[in-house]
Scaffold this motif. Sequence first.
Motif, mmCIF file in Angstrom:
data_model
loop_
_atom_site.group_PDB
_atom_site.id
_atom_site.type_symbol
_atom_site.label_atom_id
_atom_site.label_comp_id
_atom_site.label_asym_id
_atom_site.label_seq_id
_atom_site.Cartn_x
_atom_site.Cartn_y
_atom_site.Cartn_z
ATOM 1 N N ARG A 6 0.864 -1.173 0.000
ATOM 2 C CA ARG A 6 0.000 0.000 0.000
ATOM 3 C C ARG A 6 0.901 1.222 0.000
ATOM 4 N NH1 ARG A 6 -3.727 -2.783 -1.462
ATOM 5 N NH2 ARG A 6 -5.400 -3.478 -0.135
ATOM 6 N N VAL A 7 0.651 2.117 -0.934
ATOM 7 C CA VAL A 7 1.330 3.405 -0.984
ATOM 8 C C VAL A 7 0.259 4.449 -0.723
ATOM 9 C CG1 VAL A 7 2.688 5.019 -2.366
ATOM 10 C CG2 VAL A 7 2.978 2.534 -2.684
ATOM 11 N N ILE A 8 0.334 5.067 0.435
ATOM 12 C CA ILE A 8 -0.651 6.080 0.808
ATOM 13 C C ILE A 8 -0.028 7.440 0.533
ATOM 14 C CG2 ILE A 8 -2.013 7.063 2.679
ATOM 15 C CD1 ILE A 8 -1.739 4.286 4.049
ATOM 16 N N THR A 9 -0.655 8.196 -0.340
ATOM 17 C CA THR A 9 -0.177 9.547 -0.633
ATOM 18 C C THR A 9 -1.111 10.535 0.045
ATOM 19 O OG1 THR A 9 0.709 8.860 -2.779
ATOM 20 C CG2 THR A 9 0.355 11.221 -2.442
ATOM 21 N N LEU A 48 -2.258 1.888 -4.727
ATOM 22 C CA LEU A 48 -2.158 3.338 -4.555
ATOM 23 C C LEU A 48 -3.418 3.875 -3.903
ATOM 24 C CD1 LEU A 48 -0.693 4.251 -8.060
ATOM 25 C CD2 LEU A 48 0.555 4.002 -5.903
ATOM 26 N N ILE A 49 -3.238 4.600 -2.813
ATOM 27 C CA ILE A 49 -4.355 5.153 -2.039
ATOM 28 C C ILE A 49 -4.043 6.633 -1.789
ATOM 29 C CG2 ILE A 49 -5.634 5.015 0.129
ATOM 30 C CD1 ILE A 49 -4.726 2.071 0.261
ATOM 31 N N PHE A 50 -5.061 7.480 -1.884
ATOM 32 C CA PHE A 50 -4.858 8.923 -1.816
ATOM 33 C C PHE A 50 -5.764 9.582 -0.777
ATOM 34 C CE2 PHE A 50 -3.735 7.360 -5.927
ATOM 35 C CZ PHE A 50 -2.561 8.025 -6.234
ATOM 36 N N GLY A 51 -5.231 10.625 -0.151
ATOM 37 C CA GLY A 51 -6.004 11.430 0.795
ATOM 38 C C GLY A 51 -5.365 12.795 0.947
ATOM 39 N N HIS A 52 -6.043 13.687 1.663
ATOM 40 C CA HIS A 52 -5.480 15.012 1.901
ATOM 41 C C HIS A 52 -5.646 15.387 3.372
ATOM 42 C CE1 HIS A 52 -9.465 16.921 2.039
ATOM 43 N NE2 HIS A 52 -9.763 16.063 1.080
ATOM 44 N N ARG A 53 -4.831 16.315 3.809
ATOM 45 C CA ARG A 53 -4.762 16.640 5.239
ATOM 46 C C ARG A 53 -6.038 17.233 5.801
ATOM 47 N NH1 ARG A 53 -1.236 21.976 6.317
ATOM 48 N NH2 ARG A 53 -2.515 21.995 8.157
ATOM 49 N N ILE A 60 -11.696 8.154 4.442
ATOM 50 C CA ILE A 60 -11.177 9.400 3.877
ATOM 51 C C ILE A 60 -10.236 9.159 2.704
ATOM 52 C CG2 ILE A 60 -11.409 10.659 6.044
ATOM 53 C CD1 ILE A 60 -8.365 10.334 6.411
ATOM 54 N N PHE A 61 -9.887 7.920 2.431
ATOM 55 C CA PHE A 61 -8.957 7.602 1.355
ATOM 56 C C PHE A 61 -9.707 7.143 0.114
ATOM 57 C CE2 PHE A 61 -6.642 6.846 5.323
ATOM 58 C CZ PHE A 61 -5.550 7.681 5.119
ATOM 59 N N ARG A 62 -9.065 7.323 -1.052
ATOM 60 C CA ARG A 62 -9.666 6.917 -2.324
ATOM 61 C C ARG A 62 -8.601 6.291 -3.225
ATOM 62 N NH1 ARG A 62 -12.644 10.458 -0.141
ATOM 63 N NH2 ARG A 62 -14.789 10.865 -0.633
ATOM 64 N N TYR A 63 -9.080 5.412 -4.117
ATOM 65 C CA TYR A 63 -8.198 4.901 -5.161
ATOM 66 C C TYR A 63 -8.081 5.961 -6.256
ATOM 67 C CZ TYR A 63 -8.647 0.170 -3.230
ATOM 68 O OH TYR A 63 -8.612 -0.933 -2.427
ATOM 69 N N LEU A 72 -12.801 4.683 0.777
ATOM 70 C CA LEU A 72 -12.455 3.336 1.223
ATOM 71 C C LEU A 72 -12.719 3.189 2.704
ATOM 72 C CD1 LEU A 72 -9.009 3.148 -0.543
ATOM 73 C CD2 LEU A 72 -11.120 2.086 -1.288
ATOM 74 N N ARG A 73 -13.267 2.064 3.080
ATOM 75 C CA ARG A 73 -13.365 1.730 4.498
ATOM 76 C C ARG A 73 -12.030 1.141 4.904
ATOM 77 N NH1 ARG A 73 -17.891 -0.876 2.289
ATOM 78 N NH2 ARG A 73 -16.698 -2.777 2.560
ATOM 79 N N SER A 74 -11.572 1.457 6.082
ATOM 80 C CA SER A 74 -10.280 0.937 6.518
ATOM 81 C C SER A 74 -10.418 0.235 7.851
ATOM 82 C CB SER A 74 -9.256 2.071 6.624
ATOM 83 O OG SER A 74 -9.678 3.004 7.583
#
Length: 124
Positions: free
Chosen positions: A38-41, A72-77, A92-95, A102-104
């Motif tokens: 998993r790469v969380i950006t 690849l998973i993306f989110g913002h602060r 709060i994360f999205r592909y 995404l539920r985590s």
Amino acid sequence: FLEIDRGTVSLQRMRERYERYFAWWKHRVQKDGAFRVRVITMTHDPEYVNSLRRVATDIGRDPQHPKAWRGLIFGHRWSFNLKHPERILAPIFRYADDDAPLRSRLTPLTLDGFSLLATLNVDP
């Protein structure tokens, strides 16, 4: 892996990083069998995270795999507040190619019987 992006690297450079993560993952899968990455950006604003998602939409796609690579998973602060750190586990994360959050769930990671940290797993 965690990528903290403050907008100081070009979108093309980020795309190249994502392509290398994917190539590394694919090599490990071919060599060792099942292998999860998993790469969380995380980035500073929602518009920029959408730009990053756009450059990553075709990573891992081919005729047999119509969706972007799910590593690849993306989110913002601004999607969570440090006064409520548990929000980091909220959806709060999205592909790259899917606007559905995404539920985590947290899974403990142990080494030699000691809990060191937790790893993020996602359920689409």
